[in-house]
Design a protein around this motif. Structure first.
Motif, PDB file in Angstrom:
ATOM      1  N   VAL A   4       6.692  14.561   8.223  1.00  0.00           N
ATOM      2  CA  VAL A   4       8.087  14.403   7.824  1.00  0.00           C
ATOM      3  C   VAL A   4       7.883  15.351   6.699  1.00  0.00           C
ATOM      4  CG1 VAL A   4       8.340  11.657   8.276  1.00  0.00           C
ATOM      5  CG2 VAL A   4       7.359  13.072   5.759  1.00  0.00           C
ATOM      6  N   GLY A   5       9.132  16.366   6.220  1.00  0.00           N
ATOM      7  CA  GLY A   5       9.333  16.785   6.248  1.00  0.00           C
ATOM      8  C   GLY A   5      11.060  17.123   5.423  1.00  0.00           C
ATOM      9  N   GLN A   6      10.544  18.025   3.747  1.00  0.00           N
ATOM     10  CA  GLN A   6      12.030  18.023   2.991  1.00  0.00           C
ATOM     11  C   GLN A   6      12.996  19.025   3.727  1.00  0.00           C
ATOM     12  OE1 GLN A   6       9.532  15.780   1.267  1.00  0.00           O
ATOM     13  NE2 GLN A   6      10.550  14.234   2.223  1.00  0.00           N
ATOM     14  N   VAL A   7      14.351  19.732   3.623  1.00  0.00           N
ATOM     15  CA  VAL A   7      14.348  20.604   2.803  1.00  0.00           C
ATOM     16  C   VAL A   7      14.690  21.490   2.075  1.00  0.00           C
ATOM     17  CG1 VAL A   7      16.388  21.414   2.918  1.00  0.00           C
ATOM     18  CG2 VAL A   7      16.660  20.246   4.151  1.00  0.00           C
ATOM     19  N   ARG A   8      13.786  23.017   2.276  1.00  0.00           N
ATOM     20  CA  ARG A   8      13.072  23.470   0.937  1.00  0.00           C
ATOM     21  C   ARG A   8      13.454  25.342   1.283  1.00  0.00           C
ATOM     22  NH1 ARG A   8       8.476  21.590   2.235  1.00  0.00           N
ATOM     23  NH2 ARG A   8       8.428  19.927   0.189  1.00  0.00           N
ATOM     24  N   PRO A   9      14.294  26.064   0.546  1.00  0.00           N
ATOM     25  CA  PRO A   9      13.479  27.414   1.379  1.00  0.00           C
ATOM     26  C   PRO A   9      13.268  27.797   2.187  1.00  0.00           C
ATOM     27  CG  PRO A   9      14.241  27.351  -1.223  1.00  0.00           C
ATOM     28  CD  PRO A   9      14.087  25.970  -0.749  1.00  0.00           C
ATOM     29  N   PHE A  10      13.222  28.634   3.315  1.00  0.00           N
ATOM     30  CA  PHE A  10      12.342  28.884   4.270  1.00  0.00           C
ATOM     31  C   PHE A  10      12.211  30.703   4.398  1.00  0.00           C
ATOM     32  CE2 PHE A  10      11.315  29.706   8.568  1.00  0.00           C
ATOM     33  CZ  PHE A  10      10.004  29.099   9.010  1.00  0.00           C
ATOM     34  N   GLY A  11      11.210  31.242   4.960  1.00  0.00           N
ATOM     35  CA  GLY A  11      11.651  32.062   5.963  1.00  0.00           C
ATOM     36  C   GLY A  11      12.018  33.355   4.886  1.00  0.00           C
ATOM     37  N   PRO A  12      12.149  34.752   5.337  1.00  0.00           N
ATOM     38  CA  PRO A  12      12.449  35.876   4.597  1.00  0.00           C
ATOM     39  C   PRO A  12      14.261  36.210   3.540  1.00  0.00           C
ATOM     40  CG  PRO A  12      12.433  36.522   6.427  1.00  0.00           C
ATOM     41  CD  PRO A  12      11.885  35.102   7.193  1.00  0.00           C
ATOM     42  N   LYS A  13      14.707  34.911   4.490  1.00  0.00           N
ATOM     43  CA  LYS A  13      16.243  34.749   4.354  1.00  0.00           C
ATOM     44  C   LYS A  13      16.657  33.927   3.955  1.00  0.00           C
ATOM     45  CE  LYS A  13      18.837  37.635   7.799  1.00  0.00           C
ATOM     46  NZ  LYS A  13      19.371  37.561   8.322  1.00  0.00           N
ATOM     47  N   ALA A  14      15.625  32.945   3.004  1.00  0.00           N
ATOM     48  CA  ALA A  14      15.288  31.674   2.358  1.00  0.00           C
ATOM     49  C   ALA A  14      16.114  30.638   2.544  1.00  0.00           C
ATOM     50  CB  ALA A  14      15.569  31.658   0.849  1.00  0.00           C
ATOM     51  N   VAL A  15      16.808  30.534   4.341  1.00  0.00           N
ATOM     52  CA  VAL A  15      17.470  29.298   4.592  1.00  0.00           C
ATOM     53  C   VAL A  15      16.751  28.084   5.009  1.00  0.00           C
ATOM     54  CG1 VAL A  15      18.258  31.217   6.104  1.00  0.00           C
ATOM     55  CG2 VAL A  15      16.219  29.983   7.410  1.00  0.00           C
ATOM     56  N   THR A  71       2.271  11.669   7.094  1.00  0.00           N
ATOM     57  CA  THR A  71       2.374  10.815   5.764  1.00  0.00           C
ATOM     58  C   THR A  71       1.289   9.352   6.909  1.00  0.00           C
ATOM     59  OG1 THR A  71       3.400   9.319   5.329  1.00  0.00           O
ATOM     60  CG2 THR A  71       4.235   9.906   6.947  1.00  0.00           C
ATOM     61  N   GLY A  72       0.778   8.875   5.631  1.00  0.00           N
ATOM     62  CA  GLY A  72      -0.485   7.680   5.987  1.00  0.00           C
ATOM     63  C   GLY A  72       0.598   6.257   5.555  1.00  0.00           C
ATOM     64  N   ALA A  73       2.077   6.277   5.386  1.00  0.00           N
ATOM     65  CA  ALA A  73       2.539   5.200   5.616  1.00  0.00           C
ATOM     66  C   ALA A  73       3.520   4.938   6.877  1.00  0.00           C
ATOM     67  CB  ALA A  73       3.339   5.482   4.158  1.00  0.00           C
ATOM     68  N   ARG A  74       3.348   3.353   6.399  1.00  0.00           N
ATOM     69  CA  ARG A  74       4.388   2.435   7.904  1.00  0.00           C
ATOM     70  C   ARG A  74       5.411   3.464   7.926  1.00  0.00           C
ATOM     71  NH1 ARG A  74       4.163   0.183  11.958  1.00  0.00           N
ATOM     72  NH2 ARG A  74       1.486  -0.105  11.625  1.00  0.00           N
ATOM     73  N   VAL A  75       6.504   4.275   8.600  1.00  0.00           N
ATOM     74  CA  VAL A  75       7.714   4.576   8.557  1.00  0.00           C
ATOM     75  C   VAL A  75       8.764   4.394   9.285  1.00  0.00           C
ATOM     76  CG1 VAL A  75       8.760   7.403   9.019  1.00  0.00           C
ATOM     77  CG2 VAL A  75       6.446   7.262   7.702  1.00  0.00           C
ATOM     78  N   ARG A  76       9.890   4.129   8.388  1.00  0.00           N
ATOM     79  CA  ARG A  76      11.366   3.262   9.592  1.00  0.00           C
ATOM     80  C   ARG A  76      11.511   4.415  10.679  1.00  0.00           C
ATOM     81  NH1 ARG A  76      13.128  -1.244  10.691  1.00  0.00           N
ATOM     82  NH2 ARG A  76      15.411  -1.078  10.972  1.00  0.00           N
ATOM     83  N   GLY A 102      12.772   9.435   5.188  1.00  0.00           N
ATOM     84  CA  GLY A 102      12.024  10.492   4.348  1.00  0.00           C
ATOM     85  C   GLY A 102      12.141  11.693   5.239  1.00  0.00           C
ATOM     86  N   ASP A 103      12.613  12.357   6.701  1.00  0.00           N
ATOM     87  CA  ASP A 103      12.255  13.226   6.614  1.00  0.00           C
ATOM     88  C   ASP A 103      14.209  13.587   7.096  1.00  0.00           C
ATOM     89  OD1 ASP A 103      11.045  15.467   8.684  1.00  0.00           O
ATOM     90  OD2 ASP A 103      12.695  14.592  10.183  1.00  0.00           O
ATOM     91  N   GLU A 104      13.770  15.313   6.730  1.00  0.00           N
ATOM     92  CA  GLU A 104      15.331  15.886   6.180  1.00  0.00           C
ATOM     93  C   GLU A 104      15.642  17.074   7.701  1.00  0.00           C
ATOM     94  OE1 GLU A 104      16.050  15.036   1.951  1.00  0.00           O
ATOM     95  OE2 GLU A 104      15.266  16.883   2.647  1.00  0.00           O
ATOM     96  N   GLN A 105      16.893  17.883   8.141  1.00  0.00           N
ATOM     97  CA  GLN A 105      16.625  18.994   8.253  1.00  0.00           C
ATOM     98  C   GLN A 105      17.960  19.554   8.200  1.00  0.00           C
ATOM     99  OE1 GLN A 105      17.705  15.971  10.420  1.00  0.00           O
ATOM    100  NE2 GLN A 105      15.261  15.476  10.895  1.00  0.00           N
ATOM    101  N   GLY A 106      16.711  21.243   7.728  1.00  0.00           N
ATOM    102  CA  GLY A 106      18.271  21.720   7.020  1.00  0.00           C
ATOM    103  C   GLY A 106      19.729  22.207   7.673  1.00  0.00           C
TER     104      GLY A 106
END
Length: 239
Positions: A17-28, A37-42, A50-54
């Motif tokens: 899983v991952g959270q949205v954060r600034p990415f690449g040269p244009k910080a999109v 993750t070692g947790a059991r995920v829904r 816990g997973d996100e898309q920008g």
């Protein structure tokens, strides 16, 4: 719906899983940087807890709830990108380089078919489409032609829609329970989309696949109507 002729299963080596954060040269805003993750995920209708898309216009949603990429492809990418001097080759040291939620070995685009239903942990998921690589892969790997390389390789990964919510963790099994379209492997689908692009008979069959994501069926219909291939440059190069 037909039962699979032979058992198909794989162990989930990593759930990511991952959270949205600034990415690449244009910080999109992007959630491509995913970690195990070692947790059991829904597993919900819109993806993993816990997973996100920008960019919710092109990523995520019920037809792209869970992204699966075969770790089997990593050695070939390390060799290819090493030869190209890609500065981001280090992301291939662990699963998650392609922004995937699931990592396995033993299942690739050649063994998986559109409409395949899998028991994923306690959830039930269905293969909805392959991935159309976009320009965000270029800065991710430090290689300006990475999106094109993924498209040309047909090693794109694929997505699931979630039919029954549940939970999943690394070490769980991904087990095939139904295969309604054994003639439509993801490899064949990608061959029609990216290689034999104006195979009208295949496009007609593709457009009629009700388990295929509507955006892909629409693409097939447009090629049939216009007798031409759509422009892929914006997706591949950005801008």
């Amino acid at each position: 719906m037909s039962e699979p002729a032979t058992p198909v299963r794989a162990v989930i080596d990593a759930v990511l899983v991952g959270q949205v954060r600034p990415f690449g040269p244009k910080a999109v805003p992007s959630g491509i940087d995913k970690h195990a993750t070692g947790a059991r995920v829904r597993v919900g209708k819109l993806g993993l807890a816990g997973d996100e898309q920008g960019d919710l216009r092109h990523h995520g949603g019920p037809e792209k709830a869970v992204h699966h990429y075969a770790f089997d492809h990593y050695p070939a990418w390390r060799e290819q990108l090493g030869a190209q001097g890609a500065t981001g080759i280090g992301v291939l040291e662990a699963a998650g380089a392609f922004g995937e939620n699931l990592s396995t070995q033993g299942l690739t685009e050649a063994e998986v078919c559109i409409g395949d239903r899998f028991r994923l942990g306690t959830a039930l998921v269905e293969v909805s489409q392959a991935r159309q690589p976009c320009f965000k892969l270029n800065p991710r790997f430090g290689y300006p032609d990475m999106s094109r390389a993924v498209q040309q390789s047909l090693r794109t990964g694929w997505y699931y829609r979630v039919l029954e919510e549940g939970e999943v963790a690394a070490g769980d099994t991904l087990a095939l329970v139904a295969r309604p379209h054994p003639q439509w492997s993801l490899l064949r689908l990608l061959q029609v989309l990216y290689v034999d692009r104006l195979d009208y008979a295949a496009l007609g069959q593709m457009a009629a696949l009700t388990v295929l994501a509507e955006s892909w069926r629409k693409l097939a219909r447009q090629r049939l109507e216009r007798r031409e291939v759509e422009n892929m440059e914006k997706r591949l190069a950005g801008g």
